[in-house]
Write a protein that holds these residues in place. Structure first.
Motif, PDB file in Angstrom:
ATOM      1  N   ILE B  96       9.730  32.104 -34.987  1.00 51.50           N
ATOM      2  CA  ILE B  96       8.564  32.980 -34.931  1.00 51.50           C
ATOM      3  C   ILE B  96       8.987  34.443 -35.060  1.00 51.50           C
ATOM      4  N   VAL B  97      10.034  34.823 -34.326  1.00 47.27           N
ATOM      5  CA  VAL B  97      10.464  36.221 -34.377  1.00 47.27           C
ATOM      6  C   VAL B  97      11.006  36.560 -35.772  1.00 47.27           C
ATOM      7  N   ALA B  98      11.641  35.569 -36.406  1.00 43.08           N
ATOM      8  CA  ALA B  98      12.160  35.795 -37.760  1.00 43.08           C
ATOM      9  C   ALA B  98      11.038  36.127 -38.750  1.00 43.08           C
ATOM     10  N   MET B  99       9.798  35.694 -38.433  1.00 45.85           N
ATOM     11  CA  MET B  99       8.668  36.031 -39.307  1.00 45.85           C
ATOM     12  C   MET B  99       8.523  37.546 -39.439  1.00 45.85           C
ATOM     13  N   ASP B 115      19.282  40.847 -40.894  1.00 47.52           N
ATOM     14  CA  ASP B 115      18.014  40.347 -40.358  1.00 47.52           C
ATOM     15  C   ASP B 115      18.244  39.589 -39.059  1.00 47.52           C
ATOM     16  N   ASN B 116      19.265  38.719 -39.072  1.00 40.20           N
ATOM     17  CA  ASN B 116      19.547  37.928 -37.876  1.00 40.20           C
ATOM     18  C   ASN B 116      19.896  38.813 -36.697  1.00 40.20           C
ATOM     19  N   GLU B 117      20.634  39.882 -36.969  1.00 43.59           N
ATOM     20  CA  GLU B 117      20.971  40.815 -35.889  1.00 43.59           C
ATOM     21  C   GLU B 117      19.712  41.480 -35.343  1.00 43.59           C
ATOM     22  N   ILE B 118      18.811  41.851 -36.257  1.00 44.93           N
ATOM     23  CA  ILE B 118      17.564  42.492 -35.818  1.00 44.93           C
ATOM     24  C   ILE B 118      16.747  41.533 -34.956  1.00 44.93           C
ATOM     25  N   VAL B 119      16.693  40.257 -35.374  1.00 41.77           N
ATOM     26  CA  VAL B 119      15.946  39.262 -34.601  1.00 41.77           C
ATOM     27  C   VAL B 119      16.564  39.112 -33.205  1.00 41.77           C
ATOM     28  N   ASP B 121      18.374  41.252 -31.577  1.00 39.60           N
ATOM     29  CA  ASP B 121      18.129  42.487 -30.866  1.00 39.60           C
ATOM     30  C   ASP B 121      16.698  42.536 -30.309  1.00 39.60           C
ATOM     31  N   SER B 122      15.744  42.137 -31.136  1.00 45.11           N
ATOM     32  CA  SER B 122      14.337  42.154 -30.714  1.00 45.11           C
ATOM     33  C   SER B 122      14.106  41.195 -29.547  1.00 45.11           C
ATOM     34  N   LEU B 123      14.742  40.019 -29.627  1.00 43.34           N
ATOM     35  CA  LEU B 123      14.595  39.048 -28.539  1.00 43.34           C
ATOM     36  C   LEU B 123      15.188  39.597 -27.253  1.00 43.34           C
ATOM     37  N   GLU B 124      16.297  40.299 -27.401  1.00 46.37           N
ATOM     38  CA  GLU B 124      16.954  40.883 -26.228  1.00 46.37           C
ATOM     39  C   GLU B 124      16.034  41.908 -25.558  1.00 46.37           C
ATOM     40  N   LYS B 125      15.360  42.705 -26.383  1.00 43.62           N
ATOM     41  CA  LYS B 125      14.495  43.759 -25.844  1.00 43.62           C
ATOM     42  C   LYS B 125      13.371  43.203 -24.981  1.00 43.62           C
ATOM     43  N   VAL B 126      12.931  41.982 -25.244  1.00 41.58           N
ATOM     44  CA  VAL B 126      11.851  41.404 -24.438  1.00 41.58           C
ATOM     45  C   VAL B 126      12.388  40.339 -23.483  1.00 41.58           C
ATOM     46  N   ASN B 127      13.712  40.326 -23.277  1.00 40.89           N
ATOM     47  CA  ASN B 127      14.347  39.369 -22.360  1.00 40.89           C
ATOM     48  C   ASN B 127      14.079  37.919 -22.722  1.00 40.89           C
ATOM     49  N   VAL B 147       7.252  36.861 -27.175  1.00 41.49           N
ATOM     50  CA  VAL B 147       7.688  36.423 -28.502  1.00 41.49           C
ATOM     51  C   VAL B 147       6.939  37.208 -29.586  1.00 41.49           C
ATOM     52  N   PHE B 148       5.638  37.381 -29.388  1.00 38.97           N
ATOM     53  CA  PHE B 148       4.853  38.134 -30.368  1.00 38.97           C
ATOM     54  C   PHE B 148       5.296  39.595 -30.430  1.00 38.97           C
ATOM     55  N   LEU B 149       5.631  40.162 -29.255  1.00 41.47           N
ATOM     56  CA  LEU B 149       6.130  41.533 -29.237  1.00 41.47           C
ATOM     57  C   LEU B 149       7.455  41.625 -29.983  1.00 41.47           C
ATOM     58  N   ALA B 150       8.344  40.659 -29.710  1.00 45.12           N
ATOM     59  CA  ALA B 150       9.646  40.656 -30.375  1.00 45.12           C
ATOM     60  C   ALA B 150       9.460  40.578 -31.891  1.00 45.12           C
ATOM     61  N   ARG B 151       8.509  39.770 -32.325  1.00 39.88           N
ATOM     62  CA  ARG B 151       8.255  39.637 -33.759  1.00 39.88           C
ATOM     63  C   ARG B 151       7.818  40.984 -34.348  1.00 39.88           C
ATOM     64  N   ALA B 152       6.955  41.708 -33.609  1.00 41.53           N
ATOM     65  CA  ALA B 152       6.506  43.011 -34.090  1.00 41.53           C
ATOM     66  C   ALA B 152       7.664  44.007 -34.103  1.00 41.53           C
ATOM     67  N   ILE B 153       8.517  43.945 -33.071  1.00 44.90           N
ATOM     68  CA  ILE B 153       9.669  44.852 -33.020  1.00 44.90           C
ATOM     69  C   ILE B 153      10.586  44.584 -34.207  1.00 44.90           C
ATOM     70  N   ALA B 154      10.746  43.288 -34.539  1.00 43.64           N
ATOM     71  CA  ALA B 154      11.616  42.932 -35.663  1.00 43.64           C
ATOM     72  C   ALA B 154      11.098  43.486 -36.988  1.00 43.64           C
TER      73      ALA B 154
END
Lengths: 429, 258
Positions: B96-99, B115-119, B121-127, B147-154
């Protein structure tokens, strides 16, 4: 046994080359239907599949009336045209009227199917000798497909599957979260139309194998079964496709093995069996694994309850606990209690020597953990739900088996590592 | 001084004949946390969808960065409403975050190591990094929202449009989102958030848009968050506006002569 072997031999012999090809072609067809149908299923459009399959009928009839020949290419063009028209009507009426979606689907289906039947009846009453067999569109005619049909359908089915492989990302996006897909600038309406076209094409060729009545099953059943086997969309597509392929091949084989057995219905029966097995035995979501989980929960509850009682007896200063003591204390019948004790012994929580039960160090730790969870839950209930202290015990009797180490940690932190429970009993850490 | 980041002009969105948004005009400042508030059915989500191009305006238009959305879409991250989604979809948290990277990579290009690093990183930001392989159907409401927030951050936008990120989430998630919003604001991002809880509005938002099908007010929270405006938004007018909307819908009146 010999007879079946004989059938298999005949089936694959050179004389039966055509039947071999028919079974493979029908397998490819059903593979394509399973793959495309996965998206129909995930987008909750199961009934749309039914509408399309019934709606191809007038297209086929009109194609025959216009050309006067039974050519699969013309049939396909007619079927695809009226199938697409039916989808367009459903969408248009939905946007413009206040009718509920299920009403629109039911009406569209019946109107198209009705018109199709009227045309077919008309054709059958006509003088054209070529019309015989046209009614096979109702129930399919895989076993009597001609070489041209088979080649054409296989090629289209393969193109279809390749398109889905290429557009997998887009199709997944619109199935999961259409608004987001639009929001990031994906061409959602293009993808939706493209998927609709692939679905209609699949239905248009599938109808020739299993008929309009059973086609929807070919789209939805493989996906419904596959969903129970995996949580990965690629695997789900693969499983759904494989169920389809296997059912296509096996269905043709079975219908060939007896005289006058229908192909389409057999394909659907085999497919349903696959799905049924998946629904029962699928890991995690399957009925069997859920039943197993419930059984193992019960085992855990019984073990922990008996262990807790042994611990309490030991605490009360009973140095020698006999099985009879436990039978007195427990509500379990003796035979059941004995099997629970056997399990506890196997887990090295207790030792049994000549009718005596001795709690081991492991058993002591495990028993204290259960009591700790019980008392923590009692404190939580009385603190956060203002329950009287004589109202919390029964609840905790059940929940003590449910609390995971993770939740226990959370509770201890939340309650600030309390020392005693509401009944002033010490909490064993 | 802040610049205008989003503007709406005569924005009207009809569902059938019923107006969801009616002649909306406003300008929103950048680098702030902006709340969009109003009662149920007041067009909050529709406003966000109109800005994101998810629904077509019946008339009027919106601009982002003084430009058409299509030209600046890569600067805008979107968090749709969590409740609109069927979470029993065969995918895990990572999928989902990769989207969030599909905007950049399109429908066909493979995701890169970057991209994978960004994903990650985004997951880390939302724990939620520990949940990367978790099936989305097993997540709690708060976790779904993360998860939705992480996707937007990505997506790595500068402007975030979030539809009810605080609806039905646990306290821990709410606190996490709030601190995330602060960090993002400090990093110069603009956050536009659909929200319904009046109690927290004053402390969460720098700027407020108050809606009830029509725009009631738009301005700095200190100026707009007054008893009079809140009554106008949530009180009397609601019934009048909804009565008119009902008439428009039932009797099929046009909203204006063309």
């Amino acid at each position: 046994m010999m007879e079946i072997w004989g059938h298999i031999n005949t089936f694959f012999s050179a004389e039966n080359y055509t039947l071999f090809v028919v079974s493979i072609a029908s397998g490819i067809l059903c593979f394509a239907a399973g793959v495309v149908g996965t998206f129909t299923y995930l987008r909750k459009r199961a009934l749309i599949g039914d509408v399309i399959s019934h709606s191809v009928l007038p297209g086929v009839a009109i194609a025959f009336m216009l050309t006067g020949v039974k050519n699969p290419v013309y049939f396909l063009i007619g079927a695809i045209t009226s199938g697409l028209l039916s989808i367009w009507i459903v969408d248009y009426v939905q946007a413009k009227s206040k009718l509920k979606p299920d009403t629109i689907l039911a009406l569209t289906l019946s109107v198209f199917f009705g018109v199709g039947i009227v045309f077919l009846t008309d054709i059958q009453h006509s003088e054209n000798a070529a019309q015989s067999g046209l009614d096979s569109f109702l129930f399919g005619k895989a076993a009597s497909m001609g070489m041209l049909d088979i080649q054409l359908f296989s090629v289209i089915a393969i193109i279809n599957v390749v398109c889905i492989a290429i557009f997998l990302r887009g199709f997944s996006l619109i199935s999961f979260d259409e608004n987001y897909a639009k929001g990031i600038g994906i061409k959602v309406s293009f993808l939706k139309s493209f998927l609709a076209v692939l679905t209609v094409i699949t239905v248009a060729i599938g109808v020739q194998a299993v008929g309009v009545v059973l086609m929807a099953a070919l789209l939805i059943t493989p996906a419904a079964g596959a969903r129970f086997l995996t949580n990965d969309i690629k695997k789900m597509l693969l499983y759904a496709g494989s169920f389809g392929f296997a059912s296509g091949v096996i269905g043709v084989f079975i219908s060939y093995s007896g005289t006058g057995m229908p192909t389409g219905p057999w394909i659907v029966v085999v497919l349903s069996l696959f799905a049924l097995v998946a629904i029962i035995f699928g890991k995690e979501k399957g009925m069997y694994s859920r039943m197993k989980m419930r059984v193992s929960n019960n085992v855990k509850i019984n073990n922990e309850n008996v262990l807790k009682d042994i611990y309490k007896l030991a605490q009360d200063g009973e140095n020698t606990i006999t099985i009879n003591d436990l039978i007195e204390k427990e509500k379990y019948p003796p035979s059941k209690l004995k099997s629970i004790l056997k399990r506890l012994e196997r887990d090295r929580h207790i030792d049994q020597v000549r009718g005596f039960v001795i709690l081991s160090d492991n058993g002591r730790i495990a028993a204290r953990a259960v009591i700790r969870k019980h008392r923590l839950w009692e404190i939580y209930l009385s603190k956060y739900f203002q329950l009287e202290e004589d109202h919390v015990h029964d609840d905790a009797e059940g929940i003590e088996h449910v609390i995971t180490p993770e939740i226990e940690k959370h509770l201890i932190k939340l309650l600030d590592r309390p020392e005693t429970d509401p009944h002033q009993s010490e909490i064993p850490y | 001084m802040s610049n205008t980041i989003i503007e709406a002009h005569n924005l009207t969105v009809l569902y059938g004949r019923k107006p969801a948004l009616w002649n909306i005009d406003f300008e929103l400042p950048d680098k702030q946390v902006i709340g969009i508030m109003g009662p149920n059915g007041s067009g909050k989500s529709t406003l966000l969808k109109a800005i994101m191009g998810v629904v077509e305006p019946t008339s009027g238009f919106t601009k982002v960065y003084d430009d058409e959305l299509n030209n600046v879409r890569d600067k805008v991250s979107y968090v749709p409403q969590r409740q609109d989604i069927d979470w029993d979809f065969p995918a895990n948290v990572w999928d989902i975050v990769a989207m969030g990277r599909y905007q950049k990579r399109g429908l066909f290009k493979k995701l890169t190591t970057e991209d994978n690093e960004i994903v990650t990183d985004s997951l880390e930001k939302v724990n939620m990094l520990g949940y990367a392989k978790r099936q989305i159907s097993q997540l709690s409401g708060g976790q779904q929202q993360r998860v939705f927030l992480a996707r937007a951050i990505a997506q790595q936008g500068d402007l975030f449009l979030m539809d009810e990120p605080f609806a039905g989430v646990d306290i821990a998630t709410e606190e996490m989102i709030i601190s995330l919003l602060k960090t993002m604001k400090d990093a110069g991002k603009t956050l536009v958030i659909v929200h319904h809880d009046l109690h927290t509005a004053e402390s969460y938002f720098d700027h407020l848009v108050l809606l009830n099908t029509r725009l009631i007010a738009s301005g700095p929270t200190s100026e707009v968050f007054t008893d009079k405006i809140l009554t106008d938004t949530y009180g009397g007018r609601l019934t009048t506006i909804s009565k008119i909307s009902q008439e428009l819908e039932n009797k099929e009146f046009p909203i204006r002569h063309k």
